[in-house]
Design a protein around this motif. Structure first.
Motif, PDB file in Angstrom:
ATOM      1  N   LYS A  49      -2.853   5.963   0.440  1.00  0.00           N
ATOM      2  CA  LYS A  49      -3.406   4.552   0.876  1.00  0.00           C
ATOM      3  C   LYS A  49      -3.957   4.485   2.486  1.00  0.00           C
ATOM      4  O   LYS A  49      -5.459   3.854   3.534  1.00  0.00           O
ATOM      5  CB  LYS A  49      -3.737   3.307  -0.191  1.00  0.00           C
ATOM      6  CG  LYS A  49      -4.618   2.330   0.282  1.00  0.00           C
ATOM      7  CD  LYS A  49      -4.332   1.140  -0.943  1.00  0.00           C
ATOM      8  CE  LYS A  49      -5.819   0.258  -0.246  1.00  0.00           C
ATOM      9  NZ  LYS A  49      -6.190  -0.769  -1.541  1.00  0.00           N
ATOM     10  N   GLN A  60      -5.478   7.129   5.347  1.00  0.00           N
ATOM     11  CA  GLN A  60      -6.779   7.138   4.717  1.00  0.00           C
ATOM     12  C   GLN A  60      -7.765   6.083   5.296  1.00  0.00           C
ATOM     13  O   GLN A  60      -8.775   5.827   6.104  1.00  0.00           O
ATOM     14  CB  GLN A  60      -7.387   6.972   2.483  1.00  0.00           C
ATOM     15  CG  GLN A  60      -7.691   8.153   1.723  1.00  0.00           C
ATOM     16  CD  GLN A  60      -7.320   7.604   0.655  1.00  0.00           C
ATOM     17  OE1 GLN A  60      -7.347   6.254  -0.122  1.00  0.00           O
ATOM     18  NE2 GLN A  60      -7.466   8.421   0.209  1.00  0.00           N
ATOM     19  N   TYR A 118       0.929  -1.015   0.076  1.00  0.00           N
ATOM     20  CA  TYR A 118      -0.154  -0.113  -0.278  1.00  0.00           C
ATOM     21  C   TYR A 118       0.582   1.391   0.488  1.00  0.00           C
ATOM     22  O   TYR A 118       1.830   1.312   0.794  1.00  0.00           O
ATOM     23  CB  TYR A 118      -0.957   0.223   0.840  1.00  0.00           C
ATOM     24  CG  TYR A 118      -1.782  -0.651   1.495  1.00  0.00           C
ATOM     25  CD1 TYR A 118      -2.335  -2.125   0.197  1.00  0.00           C
ATOM     26  CD2 TYR A 118      -2.916  -0.696   2.993  1.00  0.00           C
ATOM     27  CE1 TYR A 118      -3.534  -3.035  -0.069  1.00  0.00           C
ATOM     28  CE2 TYR A 118      -3.839  -1.682   2.686  1.00  0.00           C
ATOM     29  CZ  TYR A 118      -3.994  -2.709   1.404  1.00  0.00           C
ATOM     30  OH  TYR A 118      -4.751  -3.508   1.130  1.00  0.00           O
TER      31      TYR A 118
END
Length: 200
Positions: free
Chosen positions: A155, A158, A151
């Motif tokens: 990301k 989030q 990732y």
């Protein structure tokens, strides 16, 4: 048989903790994700309803529901996500209850560990004897997720923001296990938590 929920943010190392626990006591371990996958299989309670809601575009070539396709559809549409959760969550709960009852009948396990990131949000707290919070520092979790899942930092941030805060996890859980990478330290904390439960 004691029912214990294992929760914590993404990247906290819940899977490693489960591996340790499986070798430390007589237990049954159930991952809520596995239960979620189970109830979506063809012939299972959610399958037809999900296909009716999301369309046949959500199916893989073998006729099973494709997780990636489903995620792509629901995460861009909050109302669809809510409908999907409304179909899946009650069935997952029923599935978990059936597994717990089965283990009680067998009388082979002293502990039933249920692992899920959303135990608190889905209201499992009142069904369990205890909730354990697996904690790791944000920097450690970020590093793990970059390595294990590839990732991006964006990301990961989030995902962190979409999950409960550390304060919230701590407020609901009676045991906190620090899991920053030294597995022996983690094992000793788990040992202490189990010993406390075994005291009359």
């Amino acid at each position: 048989m004691k029912l214990i929920g294992i929760t914590g943010g993404v990247g906290a190392g819940k899977t490693e903790v489960m591996k340790l626990l499986s070798g430390m006591c007589r237990c049954r371990i159930l991952l809520a994700d596995e239960a979620g996958n189970e109830v979506k299989l063809p012939g299972q309670p959610c399958y037809e309803r999900l296909v009716a809601l999301l369309g046949r575009q959500v199916l893989a070539e073998d006729g099973t529901i494709d997780k990636k396709r489903m995620a792509g559809l629901i995460f861009s549409d909050p109302s669809l996500l809510e409908q999907v959760n409304g179909i899946i969550h009650p069935e997952v709960k029923s599935y978990i209850f059936r597994q717990v009852e089965e283990e009680r009948r067998k009388k082979e396990a002293d502990y039933f560990f249920l692992e899920a990131a959303l135990l608190i949000e889905c209201g499992y707290g009142e069904l369990l004897d205890e909730l354990w919070y697996i904690h790791a520092d944000a920097a450690v979790r970020m590093e793990r997720l970059k390595k294990s899942r590839g990732y991006s930092e964006e990301k990961i941030r989030q995902i962190f923001e979409s999950q409960l805060s550390e304060e919230e996890f701590r407020r609901h859980c009676s045991v906190v296990i620090e899991n920053n990478g030294d597995l022996e330290k983690t094992r000793l904390q788990l040992q202490a938590a189990l010993e406390r439960l075994e005291k009359p």
